[in-house]
Design a protein around this motif. Structure first.
Motif, PDB file in Angstrom:
ATOM      1  N   GLU A   1      96.872  -6.555 120.067  1.00  0.00           N
ATOM      2  CA  GLU A   1      97.472  -5.898 121.219  1.00  0.00           C
ATOM      3  C   GLU A   1      96.978  -4.462 121.342  1.00  0.00           C
ATOM      4  OE1 GLU A   1     101.914  -4.907 123.061  1.00  0.00           O
ATOM      5  OE2 GLU A   1     101.684  -6.192 121.290  1.00  0.00           O
ATOM      6  N   TRP A   2      96.522  -4.117 122.552  1.00  0.00           N
ATOM      7  CA  TRP A   2      96.005  -2.779 122.809  1.00  0.00           C
ATOM      8  C   TRP A   2      97.129  -1.850 123.225  1.00  0.00           C
ATOM      9  CZ3 TRP A   2      90.989  -1.225 122.104  1.00  0.00           C
ATOM     10  CH2 TRP A   2      90.035  -2.242 121.911  1.00  0.00           C
ATOM     11  N   GLU A   3      97.038  -0.589 122.756  1.00  0.00           N
ATOM     12  CA  GLU A   3      97.933   0.463 123.206  1.00  0.00           C
ATOM     13  C   GLU A   3      97.153   1.389 124.128  1.00  0.00           C
ATOM     14  OE1 GLU A   3     100.574   2.381 120.389  1.00  0.00           O
ATOM     15  OE2 GLU A   3      99.934   0.942 118.858  1.00  0.00           O
ATOM     16  N   ARG A   4      97.728   1.703 125.284  1.00  0.00           N
ATOM     17  CA  ARG A   4      97.068   2.540 126.287  1.00  0.00           C
ATOM     18  C   ARG A   4      97.751   3.892 126.347  1.00  0.00           C
ATOM     19  NH1 ARG A   4      97.725   3.977 131.681  1.00  0.00           N
ATOM     20  NH2 ARG A   4      95.823   3.990 132.977  1.00  0.00           N
ATOM     21  N   THR A   5      96.952   4.960 126.198  1.00  0.00           N
ATOM     22  CA  THR A   5      97.480   6.318 126.242  1.00  0.00           C
ATOM     23  C   THR A   5      96.789   7.090 127.352  1.00  0.00           C
ATOM     24  OG1 THR A   5      97.888   6.309 123.859  1.00  0.00           O
ATOM     25  CG2 THR A   5      97.808   8.461 124.952  1.00  0.00           C
ATOM     26  N   LEU A   6      97.575   7.675 128.265  1.00  0.00           N
ATOM     27  CA  LEU A   6      97.035   8.520 129.313  1.00  0.00           C
ATOM     28  C   LEU A   6      96.736   9.893 128.724  1.00  0.00           C
ATOM     29  CD1 LEU A   6      96.362   9.133 132.295  1.00  0.00           C
ATOM     30  CD2 LEU A   6      98.771   9.755 132.593  1.00  0.00           C
TER      31      LEU A   6
ATOM     32  N   GLU B   1      91.619   9.177 136.037  1.00  0.00           N
ATOM     33  CA  GLU B   1      92.428   9.357 134.837  1.00  0.00           C
ATOM     34  C   GLU B   1      91.588   9.041 133.611  1.00  0.00           C
ATOM     35  OE1 GLU B   1      96.858   8.200 136.532  1.00  0.00           O
ATOM     36  OE2 GLU B   1      95.738   6.755 135.320  1.00  0.00           O
ATOM     37  N   THR B   2      91.790   9.809 132.550  1.00  0.00           N
ATOM     38  CA  THR B   2      91.156   9.533 131.272  1.00  0.00           C
ATOM     39  C   THR B   2      92.177   8.879 130.366  1.00  0.00           C
ATOM     40  OG1 THR B   2      89.713  11.464 131.508  1.00  0.00           O
ATOM     41  CG2 THR B   2      89.940  10.526 129.312  1.00  0.00           C
ATOM     42  N   VAL B   3      91.854   7.691 129.893  1.00  0.00           N
ATOM     43  CA  VAL B   3      92.784   6.958 129.039  1.00  0.00           C
ATOM     44  C   VAL B   3      92.083   6.544 127.759  1.00  0.00           C
ATOM     45  CG1 VAL B   3      94.112   6.094 130.990  1.00  0.00           C
ATOM     46  CG2 VAL B   3      92.242   4.721 130.070  1.00  0.00           C
ATOM     47  N   ALA B   4      92.864   6.370 126.706  1.00  0.00           N
ATOM     48  CA  ALA B   4      92.367   5.847 125.432  1.00  0.00           C
ATOM     49  C   ALA B   4      93.033   4.506 125.173  1.00  0.00           C
ATOM     50  CB  ALA B   4      92.659   6.818 124.299  1.00  0.00           C
ATOM     51  N   MET B   5      92.245   3.521 124.769  1.00  0.00           N
ATOM     52  CA  MET B   5      92.766   2.210 124.399  1.00  0.00           C
ATOM     53  C   MET B   5      92.601   2.045 122.894  1.00  0.00           C
ATOM     54  SD  MET B   5      93.669   1.009 127.368  1.00  0.00           S
ATOM     55  CE  MET B   5      93.901  -0.737 127.057  1.00  0.00           C
TER      56      MET B   5
ATOM     57  N   SER C   1      95.024  13.238 133.680  1.00  0.00           N
ATOM     58  CA  SER C   1      95.164  12.622 134.993  1.00  0.00           C
ATOM     59  C   SER C   1      94.744  13.596 136.083  1.00  0.00           C
ATOM     60  CB  SER C   1      96.611  12.192 135.246  1.00  0.00           C
ATOM     61  OG  SER C   1      97.474  13.309 135.252  1.00  0.00           O
TER      62      SER C   1
END
Length: 320
Positions: free
Chosen positions: A32-37, A21-25, A40
């Protein structure tokens, strides 16, 4: 084909399957980090991230059974992303990239070898210049690119063509030739007679037997009757290895290209003895290079080489 398919199925059953999966933090508040997929199940992927103007840009390359594809993902906030497939597949092979006031610059692979390419949007790329085999006979490959107040700098290594010589050790009227670490041939300098010749097959088949032994820092070679032909100390082997490696040191050098006024120039680099430059930083008037000097050793009884490395930092002002 059936056997290969069965093998893969057995491995999946034994070790389990996996996906990528490729995700962006994204961190907006420092806490606080936000994680976006982003993508996939895309198979093996490589990802490079840059900030261009007021946008974040991700270059995502996916590899499949019959090739790969590249997508450029963009986001203004690091959370919501949109993608467009790249029309120019050179960005599939980005080795190093940097953002500038005019867009993007990267080291990539082209049909003629490595090249420095530029893009205003990360989708359409243009070639700045191509490296590889130079007009003066050098072969050049690039490793890092950086941008700063002084300009854009690309660094790498070059090698001048030379006649490669195998490792040889002569003593007592005999000469031992080593091709790699596993093949040895000993001849009489006067008569030219071949006293010992051990091939790759001899080593692979375990047929060396009593022909080679090692003890007390000395490698000894014997004939079929068990008589000693030649003995080589570690010090003698190291001296011969260093002499042979001098060929590479004389032929190898570090290279630097700098953009000044919209044109690229090669700048001189005083980095004698440095084996590899892997990083670069650009300041208002000077360039900093990070490199490595390998500390290698050799002994004929062992295929192991390399006892450590020394990291070096070089700082200077480019001149052309």
């Amino acid at each position: 084909d059936l056997a290969e398919a069965a093998s893969w199925q057995a491995q999946e059953e034994a070790y389990g399957s996996y996906s990528t999966e490729t995700v962006a933090m994204f961190l907006a508040d420092g806490a606080e980090w936000e994680r976006t997929l982003i993508d996939s199940g895309s198979g093996g992927s490589s990802v490079r991230a840059l900030a261009v103007d007021d946008e974040f840009v991700l270059f995502v390359t996916t590899y499949g059974e019959f090739g790969g594809s590249s997508f450029t993902w963009r986001s203004s906030d690091g959370v919501e992303w949109s993608a467009s497939e790249s029309a120019d597949q050179r960005d599939r092979y980005l080795h190093s990239s940097v953002s500038t006031a005019d867009g993007l610059l990267a080291i990539s692979e082209g049909p003629g070898g490595q090249e420095v390419i530029s893009s205003a949007d990360g989708v359409v790329w243009e070639t700045e210049f191509v490296v590889g085999l130079q007009d003066d006979g050098r072969y050049v490959w690039l490793s890092a690119i950086a941008h700063g107040d002084l300009g854009t700098v690309v660094v790498g290594s070059g090698e001048t063509a030379f006649d490669y010589e195998e490792l040889t050790i002569s003593k007592g009227g005999l000469t031992a030739e080593f091709e790699g670490q596993y093949v040895v041939r000993i001849t009489d300098d006067t008569s030219g007679d071949e006293l010992l010749a051990l091939t790759w097959a001899d080593f692979d088949n375990g047929a060396v037997g009593e022909r080679i032994s090692y003890a007390d820092g000395e490698t000894r070679f014997f004939d079929d009757d068990g008589s000693l032909i030649m003995a080589i100390t570690n010090a003698e082997a190291e001296e011969a290895y260093r002499a042979r490696e001098a060929q590479f040191e004389e032929a190898r050098h570090q290279v630097m290209f700098i953009e000044l006024g919209g044109a690229w120039y090669e700048a001189q680099v005083d980095a004698a003895g440095v084996d590899y430059v892997s990083s670069v930083a650009v300041g208002p008037s000077e360039v900093l290079l990070g490199g490595t000097i390998w500390d290698e050793s050799y002994s004929p009884e062992s295929s192991f080489r390399g006892s450590g490395a020394e990291v070096v930092i070089l700082i200077g002002t480019p001149t052309r």
